[in-house]
Every structure is written in C-alpha cells, then in structure tokens.
Design a protein around this motif. Structure first.
Motif, mmCIF file in Angstrom:
data_model
loop_
_atom_site.group_PDB
_atom_site.id
_atom_site.type_symbol
_atom_site.label_atom_id
_atom_site.label_comp_id
_atom_site.label_asym_id
_atom_site.label_seq_id
_atom_site.Cartn_x
_atom_site.Cartn_y
_atom_site.Cartn_z
ATOM 1 N N TYR A 157 0.847 -1.205 0.000
ATOM 2 C CA TYR A 157 0.000 0.000 0.000
ATOM 3 C C TYR A 157 0.882 1.255 0.000
ATOM 4 O O TYR A 157 0.691 2.159 -0.820
ATOM 5 C CB TYR A 157 -0.912 -0.014 1.229
ATOM 6 N N HIS B 274 2.695 1.917 -3.146
ATOM 7 C CA HIS B 274 1.808 2.410 -4.203
ATOM 8 C C HIS B 274 1.498 3.902 -4.002
ATOM 9 O O HIS B 274 1.478 4.685 -4.963
ATOM 10 C CB HIS B 274 0.508 1.599 -4.201
ATOM 11 N N VAL B 275 1.285 4.294 -2.752
ATOM 12 C CA VAL B 275 0.816 5.657 -2.468
ATOM 13 C C VAL B 275 1.968 6.678 -2.430
ATOM 14 O O VAL B 275 1.818 7.812 -2.886
ATOM 15 C CB VAL B 275 0.033 5.678 -1.133
ATOM 16 N N HIS C 51 2.427 10.722 -4.160
ATOM 17 C CA HIS C 51 2.648 12.003 -3.467
ATOM 18 C C HIS C 51 3.987 12.622 -3.858
ATOM 19 O O HIS C 51 4.078 13.828 -4.070
ATOM 20 C CB HIS C 51 2.584 11.785 -1.951
#
Lengths: 86, 459
Positions: free
Chosen positions: B358, B361-362, B366
């Motif tokens: 997770y 991926h994030v 950003h």
C-alpha cells in the motif's frame, strides 16, 4: 473545540492545578483533549481523573467519572468545569 | 508584543554571532565583507549548533533560561575564537555569470525574494500554527520546557505529550524563543521560523555559489521557494520544518566536501546532520547515509582521507547518544508508532506485507505530485543521470541520501502499529518534505557539475 470552555477553564483553574479532560465522542474526535492540555499549560494534564484536582468536562457523564465532584461552572451543552472533592 | 519581538531579535543576534564565530573558526569569515556574505549561513550554523548544545543541556537537567542560552552561545563563540588561530582562512570564490543568461538568474532571484516576502507577510499576520502535531506535542513540549524549567518527567511535563521520545532540539529552540520573548505566545515563532527559512536560502546561496553558476543556482532556489508543500511548511511549527532545512544544508555541505575536498564543508555537514538527528528520529537515517557515502568515496579515491567523513558519520550518532541514554533511563520507548526491532522478524513482516505494498503504491503518487512538489524529484533524477558520467560520486550521494529517506518511510509504514491508510494520509505530505528539499539542493549541484566546462577530477 468549544473555545468558551477552554477559555473559561483558563480563568478558573489555578496555574499549579492538576487537571484531566473528559468528554464524549465529539470532544475526542475534535482533538480537544490535546489542544486543552496545550492551552492550559502550565497547569498539568493527567488522563486519570482520580489523580486530578480539576476536571474539564465536555459532554461526559459526571456520575461515571469515578470521583466525587462539585460543579464550579456550567456553560451548557454538557460543558462543565468540575472540582474534585477530596 | 513589541517587547516580544525585541527579545526575539536579541536571541537571533546571539545565534548570528555564534554562527559567525563558528565560521570564523573554520576560516570562512575573516572580514566584515565575508560576514555579510555569509550572514544567512552564520544564522543557520548558530541555530543548529546552539540547538545541539541546548539538547545536551536539557539532558543533564539544565533549564533553558535566557542566561543558560546566552552562556551556550558565548561558550560556542569562545571555542570558535580559540580555534581560529589553527585554521587558515579561505575566501570562497563565487562562480560568475555573464551575458544574457544573467537575466534568468535575476528572474530566479526575484521569485525567491517575492516568495519570501509573501511568507513574511503570512507569518506576521496569521501567527500561531494550526497543524495538529504542532499543538498536540511540538508546542506543548516547548512550553513544558519553559514553564517547568527543563525536561520535566512528572505528570503533565515534557514526557507526558505525544511522541515523548522524539529528541528535544526543536522544542528546545522554541523554548529559547519563549525565554527571550518572556511569554509563551506562539505568534513570534512563525516569524522566527520565517527568519530561519530566509537564512536557509541565504546559506544555500553562499555555499552553492562556489560551484554552481547563477544561471542554474537561482532557478533551482526559485523552484525550492515555489514548492507548494515547502511553502505550507514554513511557519508550521512542525518538527519536519527544521528537519528538511537541516538535511538540505547537510546535503549541500556533504556534496561540497565531495567536490572541493575541503574539510571545512565536512565540519559544517557534521553540525547540520547532528542537529538533524536531534530534530526528529527521521533525521538519523539520511544523516548516516550521507556520512557513509562520503566515507565510501573517501576510501575509493586517492589520496585516502577518511577522517573528515568519519567525523561526519559519527556526528549525528554522538549528538543523539545523550538523548538515547536519557530516554533509556526514563524507560521511554524509542517510538510509540513502531518498533524498529520488528524489521528483524520475517514472520511479522510477511503478515504486514500488505502495508508495504500500500505504502509503495501511495508514496510515489505524493512524491511525484505536481500539486505538492512540482517536478522537483524527476528533475533531480534526470540531473543525477546527466551528472553521473562526469561526477558519479555526486550522483551516488544524491540517490543514496534521498533514497534512504524514501526507504525509511516505507519501512516505518510497513512495521507501523497504526492503520496504514490513516498513517500515510496523516503524515506523507510533511515527511516527504526532507526528501524533496534534499532533491532540489542536489539538483543545483548535479546540473552545475553536468554543465561545467572543466569538471573537477571527482571519482
């Protein structure tokens, strides 16, 4: 944040007070306990109401605090400043 | 309020004089002209070194009164005066620009000055910070130091707030502001943070102008001053704000040591990285990565001179050691959000692999977000590729240090105890700041080296 409550607490609580903050879901979700602990310095914050002289209550049930208290100020809407009875 | 700002001014004069004394000791400031040119660098050097000594003073039980802070400043300055006889002066030569390209440099400088003016207006008019972490623990810790005379461990004291084991440099410096303003109003802090940010730009200019031509340097500084999240961070009173500035300065000095082979830069890097390690736990990994990479380069190239980079590597560890001992004595956990020892448990890591995927991926979303960080990181990556043939060590230093910040964040999200989506959401914008600021500092140096007509012999 219930600014009126924290400003009133700053007026009432002595500067060497030990206090706790209790409240309902709304108070916790707003982060009020953290902000109050900061704003009310140099008064010392504890999470344990039984270890405190004062309680700043925002929506808490006084009968569930586990300590006997006197209401010093009632601002309405569940916002109260309580003195722990010794 | 006027008295508060007068007190703040006195504090900043003390920091400036302390920094000038350190630069004098290093032979970088030996005239009034040097002092003027390096005044930004002097202020941040004074700020960082005083912050380190204040942290140590707190650990041994000292309060941070005006007199204690002033004594720390005078002690550092006196040590600098004693050292100056041993270190020969060095006047840093500026790379000049000529022809029409000067216009682009002037335009970049104009952007920086306009941005800083706008930030000053915001700091002076909007005052106190609003971010959750600022008033949940950064400011309360500073107030606790001021109100209770140091690191009070009793009910409601320094260790009663969120993240009690975070090192104390940032609250110590804020408490010093309170000591000099004579009250605990948070509004002057925003102005103080603006001043340090302005000094940071001045320091970057006076350092990097030795190697980077104005045509490249000023647009890079303009890029830095225009990063939306960087701008949002100035005056926030979050620990991430000084951390990104200290790591940015540490990168600049480490890279200059690598390019110029002058131990003065290593000494400055040691000061900034020591302060970074004491600003936030997240400061230690990139500080060690910079020191280790410098040390590796020192062993590879001839003549071998590993002493200066070894000291850079040791500086953050030595600076942190007293605090580490103190939190052990007090029985505080190193972090309430994660346990580093969990990285040694394969079964636990396997159970939490969904957290890593997770975060992996994030985080790039950003980091490469134009709304948050423009195109700072892609530009640095391109710069590292461009500079690699001529100066592989600089490209390595950039990629290793920025990569360490990213890897460290991924590791923390992986082993963290809080729900990962919430953890990432509430922290990613500010914790990436250091990586992006470091990227822009390296970008200027990488483009500078890639475009040099006569590149220095750097491995």
């Amino acid at each position: 944040m219930n600014q009126e409550l924290v400003l009133r607490a700053a007026e009432i609580l002595p500067r060497d007070a030990v206090f706790s903050i209790v409240g309902g879901r709304r108070a916790r979700m707003s982060g009020a306990p953290y902000f109050y602990a900061y704003w009310l310095l140099p008064r010392r914050h504890t999470e344990d109401p039984s270890a405190s002289d004062w309680i700043v209550s925002w929506g808490a049930d006084p009968s569930r605090l586990g300590v006997k208290v006197d209401v010093v100020a009632d601002l309405g809407g569940g916002a109260k400043i309580l003195r722990v009875r010794r | 309020m006027t008295a508060s700002y007068f007190g703040l001014g006195v504090f900043d004069v003390l920091l400036l004089v302390t920094g000038l004394a350190v630069l004098d000791a290093l032979g970088l400031v030996r005239s009034g002209r040097d002092a003027l040119r390096h005044s930004g660098l002097a202020l941040v050097v004074g700020w960082a070194s005083v912050g380190v000594f204040e942290s140590w003073a707190l650990v041994v039980g000292a309060p941070l009164t005006r007199w204690v802070v002033a004594s720390i400043c005078f002690a550092i300055a006196a040590a600098g005066v004693l050292m100056r006889r041993r270190v020969p002066p060095r006047r840093l030569r500026l790379v000049r620009e000529s022809g029409p390209s000067r216009l682009l440099a002037v335009a970049g400088a104009a952007v920086v000055f306009v941005q800083l003016a706008a930030l000053l207006w915001r700091a002076a008019t909007q005052g106190a910070p609003l971010q959750w972490d600022a008033w949940a623990f950064w400011l309360p810790k500073a107030r606790a130091i001021f109100d209770f005379g140091g690191l009070d461990t009793a009910v409601g004291g320094f260790t009663s707030f969120v993240s009690p084991s975070y090192p104390p440099l940032v609250p110590a410096l804020d408490a010093s502001v309170f000591a000099f303003t004579g009250n605990t109003q948070a509004s002057p802090l925003a102005v103080q943070e603006w001043l340090i940010a302005a000094a940071f730009f001045g320091a970057l200019w006076s350092l990097l102008a030795v190697r980077v031509r104005p045509l490249i340097l000023w647009p890079c500084l303009a890029l830095l001053a225009s990063l939306p999240n960087f701008v949002a961070m100035i005056g926030s009173s979050l620990g991430d704000e000084p951390l990104m500035l200290l790591l940015g300065l540490g990168c600049a000095c480490s890279a200059l040591w690598l390019l110029e082979r002058d131990a003065r830069y290593a000494a400055l890097a040691a000061i900034f990285l020591a302060a970074a390690a004491l600003a936030k736990n997240e400061g230690m990994p990139p500080a060690l990565a910079l020191g280790l990479t410098m040390l590796a380069v020192a062993f590879v190239r001839r003549p071998r001179r590993p002493l200066a980079p070894a000291l850079v590597l040791l500086a953050p560890l030595a600076a942190y050691a007293p605090w580490g001992i103190w939190i052990r004595i007090q029985g505080l956990p190193p972090s309430t959000d994660y346990r580093l020892s969990d990285l040694l448990h394969p079964a636990l890591l396997g159970d939490r692999v969904h957290r890593l995927t997770y975060a992996a991926h994030v985080l790039p979303v950003h980091l490469f977000s134009r709304q948050q960080w423009l195109i700072a990181v892609p530009l640095m990556l391109a710069g590292a590729l461009l500079a690699a043939p001529r100066c592989p060590a600089l490209s390595l230093l950039a990629l290793a240090s920025v990569g360490t910040v990213i890897a460290g964040l991924l590791a923390v999200y992986w082993i963290g105890s809080r729900p990962v989506a919430w953890y990432v959401l509430t922290s990613v914008d500010r914790v990436l700041a250091s990586a992006v600021v470091m990227s822009v500092v390296f970008l200027a140096l990488l483009l500078g080296e890639a475009s040099r007509q006569n590149p220095a012999a750097v491995p």
